[in-house]
Each structure stands twice: as structure tokens, then as C-alpha cells.
Design an enzyme around this catalytic site. Sequence first.
Site, PDB file in Angstrom:
ATOM      1  N   GLU A   1     -10.113  11.071   3.904  1.00 51.56           N
ATOM      2  CA  GLU A   1      -8.924  10.298   3.523  1.00 51.56           C
ATOM      3  C   GLU A   1      -7.715  10.645   4.393  1.00 51.56           C
ATOM      4  O   GLU A   1      -6.998   9.758   4.835  1.00 51.56           O
ATOM      5  CB  GLU A   1      -8.575  10.535   2.048  1.00 51.56           C
ATOM      6  CG  GLU A   1      -9.538   9.898   1.062  1.00 51.56           C
ATOM      7  CD  GLU A   1      -9.382   8.392   0.944  1.00 51.56           C
ATOM      8  OE1 GLU A   1      -8.375   7.838   1.411  1.00 51.56           O
ATOM      9  OE2 GLU A   1     -10.293   7.756   0.382  1.00 51.56           O
TER      10      GLU A   1
ATOM     11  N   ASP B   1      -0.746   4.484   0.750  1.00 53.76           N
ATOM     12  CA  ASP B   1      -1.368   5.721   0.282  1.00 53.76           C
ATOM     13  C   ASP B   1      -0.616   6.906   0.865  1.00 53.76           C
ATOM     14  O   ASP B   1      -0.166   6.856   2.018  1.00 53.76           O
ATOM     15  CB  ASP B   1      -2.833   5.787   0.725  1.00 53.76           C
ATOM     16  CG  ASP B   1      -3.664   4.640   0.180  1.00 53.76           C
ATOM     17  OD1 ASP B   1      -3.361   4.167  -0.924  1.00 53.76           O
ATOM     18  OD2 ASP B   1      -4.616   4.234   0.860  1.00 53.76           O
TER      19      ASP B   1
END
Length: 137
Positions: free
Chosen positions: A50, A67
Site C-alpha cells: 500500500e 488515501d
Amino acid sequence: MQKLIIFALVVLCVGSEAKTFTRCGLVHELRKHGFEENLMRNWVCLVEHESSRDTSKTNTNRNGSKDYGLFQINDRYWCSKGASPGKDCNVKCSDLLTDDITKAAKCAKKIYKRHRFDAWYGWKNHCQGSLPDISSC
């Protein structure tokens, strides 16, 4: 006096900088924040895919949401872009970008409790059946 003020400002700025963890550094940090040992390899894999273990990482998604941080926590549901904490994790998104991962860890655990690892595409696309070796950590 002026030198003292400048020194104090430098110390404050350094204390809130982002950090890129080594794999074992990440393992130790996650342990410090109470992540379960039996899930540790999953968490490490998730973070590596991620954010590349970088607390300052941000990503804008196709739908316009963003994000934030180590766990790539989304502002549509979990954190507030405003000046006040908010959304499901009751946290400001900017607080997820510092080297102190306390708030990010708490929010990631909340997301996991609700959705397991399926909430993260990095985990779904890269970690099922292929987890990193952390035995030396």
C-alpha cells in the site's frame, strides 16, 4: 535567544516528520502498537504494497477520494480532510502522515475489525498466499 528559538523549531519539525520503515523496523513498530503476532506477516505485506512502508504516502483514487499514510486510509469513510477530526476513525487525515503511527494504527485496526484485510486492494492483489518472511525480526 534567536538561535534557541530556531533550534526549538527545528526539533519540533523533526519530531513530526514522516518516516520510511525497514521491514524489521515496521514489525517492531506494529508490535509496539499491539498488532497480533499471528497476523503480522499480513500487516507487513499490506503496508509494503500500500505505502512501501512510508508514513507520508498519499494516493488519489479514480473516484476522487484520497488515501493517507502507512495503511493508505481513505478520506471518503475513515478520516477528515478538515481541521477537525472526523468520520469513522474520528481522526484528521493529516494525522495519518506522521512518524507517530498511533492514530493510523488505531484506525487500521478498526477497519480490519469491520472488513478484515479485504478493505485493502494492496493486500487482496498481492498478499493472499504470498506473505513476506519476518522470521529474522
